[in-house]
Design a protein around this motif. Structure first.
Motif, mmCIF file in Angstrom:
data_model
loop_
_atom_site.group_PDB
_atom_site.id
_atom_site.type_symbol
_atom_site.label_atom_id
_atom_site.label_comp_id
_atom_site.label_asym_id
_atom_site.label_seq_id
_atom_site.Cartn_x
_atom_site.Cartn_y
_atom_site.Cartn_z
ATOM 1 N N GLU A 66 0.855 -1.279 0.056
ATOM 2 C CA GLU A 66 -0.003 0.220 -0.040
ATOM 3 C C GLU A 66 0.849 1.062 -0.032
ATOM 4 O OE1 GLU A 66 -2.814 -0.182 3.301
ATOM 5 O OE2 GLU A 66 -3.296 2.017 3.024
ATOM 6 N N LEU A 67 1.696 1.206 0.845
ATOM 7 C CA LEU A 67 2.874 2.316 0.985
ATOM 8 C C LEU A 67 3.546 2.560 -0.562
ATOM 9 C CD1 LEU A 67 4.563 1.678 4.337
ATOM 10 C CD2 LEU A 67 2.862 3.285 3.830
ATOM 11 N N SER A 68 4.166 1.523 -1.112
ATOM 12 C CA SER A 68 4.631 1.651 -2.315
ATOM 13 C C SER A 68 3.883 2.166 -3.297
ATOM 14 C CB SER A 68 5.360 0.223 -2.665
ATOM 15 O OG SER A 68 6.307 -0.153 -1.888
ATOM 16 N N SER A 69 2.784 1.530 -3.536
ATOM 17 C CA SER A 69 1.670 1.875 -4.503
ATOM 18 C C SER A 69 1.201 3.343 -4.427
ATOM 19 C CB SER A 69 0.492 0.839 -4.880
ATOM 20 O OG SER A 69 -0.103 0.862 -3.634
ATOM 21 N N LYS A 70 0.949 3.639 -3.211
ATOM 22 C CA LYS A 70 0.429 5.028 -3.076
ATOM 23 C C LYS A 70 1.447 6.203 -3.361
ATOM 24 C CE LYS A 70 -3.148 4.674 0.291
ATOM 25 N NZ LYS A 70 -3.703 4.833 1.423
ATOM 26 N N MET A 71 2.789 5.922 -3.082
ATOM 27 C CA MET A 71 3.764 6.668 -3.270
ATOM 28 C C MET A 71 4.171 6.674 -4.931
ATOM 29 S SD MET A 71 5.868 6.285 0.044
ATOM 30 C CE MET A 71 7.389 7.298 -0.092
ATOM 31 N N LEU A 72 3.803 5.448 -5.663
ATOM 32 C CA LEU A 72 3.997 5.531 -6.989
ATOM 33 C C LEU A 72 2.854 5.763 -7.681
ATOM 34 C CD1 LEU A 72 6.686 2.481 -6.703
ATOM 35 C CD2 LEU A 72 7.140 4.815 -7.028
ATOM 36 N N ALA A 76 -2.952 -6.548 -9.081
ATOM 37 C CA ALA A 76 -1.800 -7.057 -8.975
ATOM 38 C C ALA A 76 -1.007 -6.102 -8.831
ATOM 39 C CB ALA A 76 -1.408 -7.899 -10.195
ATOM 40 N N TYR A 77 0.464 -6.458 -8.522
ATOM 41 C CA TYR A 77 1.646 -5.422 -8.064
ATOM 42 C C TYR A 77 2.612 -5.919 -8.930
ATOM 43 C CZ TYR A 77 -1.313 -4.116 -3.929
ATOM 44 O OH TYR A 77 -2.446 -3.385 -3.297
ATOM 45 N N PHE A 78 3.282 -4.694 -9.352
ATOM 46 C CA PHE A 78 4.729 -4.877 -10.139
ATOM 47 C C PHE A 78 5.664 -3.669 -9.828
ATOM 48 C CE2 PHE A 78 7.083 -4.696 -14.264
ATOM 49 C CZ PHE A 78 7.825 -5.724 -13.664
ATOM 50 N N ARG A 79 6.894 -4.153 -9.452
ATOM 51 C CA ARG A 79 7.368 -3.193 -9.000
ATOM 52 C C ARG A 79 6.962 -2.008 -8.239
ATOM 53 N NH1 ARG A 79 12.800 -2.388 -12.327
ATOM 54 N NH2 ARG A 79 13.201 -4.485 -13.055
ATOM 55 N N GLY A 80 6.500 -2.383 -7.282
ATOM 56 C CA GLY A 80 5.733 -1.467 -6.355
ATOM 57 C C GLY A 80 4.616 -0.666 -6.686
ATOM 58 N N ARG A 81 4.171 -0.787 -8.088
ATOM 59 C CA ARG A 81 2.919 -0.237 -8.397
ATOM 60 C C ARG A 81 1.743 -1.192 -8.460
ATOM 61 N NH1 ARG A 81 4.725 4.593 -12.436
ATOM 62 N NH2 ARG A 81 7.049 4.517 -11.812
ATOM 63 N N LYS A 82 0.474 -0.447 -8.250
ATOM 64 C CA LYS A 82 -0.386 -1.464 -8.265
ATOM 65 C C LYS A 82 -1.241 -1.227 -9.634
ATOM 66 C CE LYS A 82 -4.869 -2.231 -6.082
ATOM 67 N NZ LYS A 82 -6.284 -1.602 -6.166
ATOM 68 N N LEU A 83 -1.294 -2.603 -10.101
ATOM 69 C CA LEU A 83 -2.075 -2.693 -11.368
ATOM 70 C C LEU A 83 -3.571 -3.073 -11.276
ATOM 71 C CD1 LEU A 83 0.796 -4.512 -13.258
ATOM 72 C CD2 LEU A 83 0.436 -1.882 -13.183
ATOM 73 N N ASP A 84 -4.467 -2.510 -12.047
ATOM 74 C CA ASP A 84 -5.841 -2.949 -12.229
ATOM 75 C C ASP A 84 -6.032 -3.623 -13.443
ATOM 76 O OD1 ASP A 84 -6.745 -1.628 -9.480
ATOM 77 O OD2 ASP A 84 -6.293 0.225 -10.495
ATOM 78 N N GLY A 85 -6.546 -4.976 -13.339
ATOM 79 C CA GLY A 85 -6.833 -5.322 -14.724
ATOM 80 C C GLY A 85 -8.026 -6.381 -14.906
ATOM 81 N N ALA A 86 -8.309 -6.729 -16.018
ATOM 82 C CA ALA A 86 -9.206 -7.661 -16.467
ATOM 83 C C ALA A 86 -8.918 -8.631 -17.273
ATOM 84 C CB ALA A 86 -10.437 -6.937 -16.829
ATOM 85 N N THR A 87 -9.142 -10.074 -17.183
ATOM 86 C CA THR A 87 -9.090 -10.867 -18.199
ATOM 87 C C THR A 87 -10.192 -10.986 -19.291
ATOM 88 O OG1 THR A 87 -7.823 -12.155 -16.495
ATOM 89 C CG2 THR A 87 -8.533 -13.309 -18.579
#
Lengths: 298, 156
Positions: free
Chosen positions: A86-92, B59-70
């Motif tokens: 949550e911390l990483s994704s908010k900051m990114l 999902a998460y990749f390199r610290g970022r949150k991804l929103d997706g759909a199949t």
């Protein structure tokens, strides 16, 4: 989470609350906000319970004090555990949220929760994050019925904040100790150390768990400057969303650990969009709008 | 690669792996073509929420949150994973053969998961809208019958 569901009688009398955080600095694991509250009339007794700033206490002592306060019916407590993901994704995010904002939101979330269960909060003591005066103004605006005391080192000045710091610190330590890694690659272990960037054990854990494509397991806060050291071992990843915002425009002055993300190697210097994705440039509108390119060779 | 080099694609019929559910379209460019232990690190989770008829995953990749759909590919279409055709010998001196522009089918897929960074999937996403072309192309390339012409009235 937190204390009993049945609201104790003293909660309807004027109450004080302390809020403190644990795990703000570490490069891995959750950040925990903790609060402790009691009747104002209990304040003097609270001062005799030998809470001190959690950092000055030994781990066993903290654990013992935490068990005591959990068993104390004159005290209530709660925690907000912020997952490193949550911390990483908010900051990114596209519109980056800095750690101060995240901290403020967490603290206010706790106040909100305690008020909602029906505790009559009249005074809240809190360690400052960022400028104390601005923070106080923000808090007072959101909770006009509460008197706020925002201070540096509040955890060593006010027993109710010291208590909160024990709640936060013990929760953070336990969370890290019992952490289950999402990632299932072989040869992973859980000797994280303290999580502080300077801790040799943390350093060697990072070294052993870096991955050229994925970066790190999601226990790590990717948005931390410490991760820069490892970026040379990782393949470059350029994001479509980074090209759209020139600057990201986040609130800026958020502490040394939050470097400009472009410098951390997880985002890259701007690339022309054509390199990353199809643009449909030069074609009719139908294709442009769908970013469909004519491919004659591949 | 020069323009005009003939491209050949060898479409195998049997024994090709079906990668449905393992094909991801990311909102970033990973500057690597080497294999990676994707399933150990990339862990999409279904959220149980639907947006615009699309089942939301995260999902998460390199610290970022991804929103997706199949999404399933349209009827009558199939996804192919192509690779350079292996010509038997693998010597460094054979690298020039990589320019041969001969490809072969390595795997197929019927579903693809596409991901947005910090943005819920929507029917307005370029990726989904790109499929509109299939409908348009079909209309454009359908032979026109005399009946079609007759039924089309021109206001003069």
């Amino acid at each position: 989470m937190g204390s009993d569901f049945v609201l104790p009688k003293w909660a309807s009398t004027p109450c004080i609350m302390g809020i403190d955080e644990a795990g703000r600095g570490p490069v891995l694991g959750p950040m925990v906000y903790g609060c402790l509250y009691c009747a104002r009339s209990y304040q003097k007794t609270l001062a005799t319970l030998s809470f001190a700033d959690s950092k000055t206490l030994k781990e066993e002592k903290r654990e013992e004090l935490f068990d005591n306060l959990k068993g104390n019916e004159s005290i209530g407590w709660d925690v907000d555990v912020l997952d490193p993901k949550e911390l990483s994704s908010k900051m990114l995010k596209r519109n980056k949220i800095n750690l101060n904002e995240i901290s403020h939101q967490s603290a206010m979330g706790l106040i909100d929760r305690v008020l909602k269960i029906g505790v009559l909060l009249t005074e809240v003591y809190i360690d400052t994050v960022g400028d104390p005066e601005k923070y106080e103004v923000m808090l007072s605006k959101n909770f006009p019925s509460i008197k706020f005391v925002v201070a540096k080192k509040a955890d060593s000045l006010y027993p109710v904040v010291s208590g909160a710091s024990i709640v936060a610190k013990v929760t953070r330590d336990r969370a890290l100790r019992e952490w289950v890694l999402d990632e299932t690659a072989e040869n992973m272990h859980r000797n994280f150390g303290s999580g502080y960037p300077g801790d040799p054990q943390t350093k060697s854990w990072l070294e052993q768990h870096k991955h050229h494509v994925f970066g790190f397991p999601s226990l790590v806060r990717f948005s931390w400057g410490t991760c820069t050291t490892y970026s040379k071992d990782m393949v470059e990843v350029s994001w479509e969303s980074d090209k759209m915002d020139e600057d990201g425009g986040s609130g800026g002055n958020s502490g040394k650990r939050q470097l400009k993300l472009r410098n951390v190697g997880f985002t890259t210097s701007k690339k022309r969009s054509e390199e990353i994705e199809s643009s449909g440039k030069g074609r009719c509108k139908f294709f442009q709008a769908r970013k469909l390119e004519h491919l004659t060779n591949f | 690669m020069e323009k005009g080099t003939p491209i050949t694609i060898d479409l195998k019929r049997d024994g090709v792996q079906d990668l449905s559910g393992h094909v991801h379209q990311l909102p970033c460019c990973v500057k690597s073509t080497a294999p990676a232990s994707v399933s150990h690190y990339f862990k999409p989770k279904s959220t149980g929420i639907e947006v615009e008829g699309l089942p939301l995953e995260e999902a998460y990749f390199r610290g970022r949150k991804l929103d997706g759909a199949t999404i399933g590919l349209p009827d009558g279409y199939c996804g192919f994973v192509l690779g350079k055709k292996s010509l038997g010998r693998k010597k460094s001196s054979d690298i020039s053969e990589d320019n041969s522009n001969s490809w072969e089918m390595k795997a197929t897929f019927q579903k693809v998961t596409y991901w947005n960074h910090d943005c819920l999937p929507s029917q307005n996403d370029d990726f989904l809208r790109a499929f509109h072309w299939l409908t348009v192309a079909k209309a454009l390339h359908n032979p026109v019958t005399p009946e079609d012409l007759a039924s089309t009235s021109f206001a003069l």
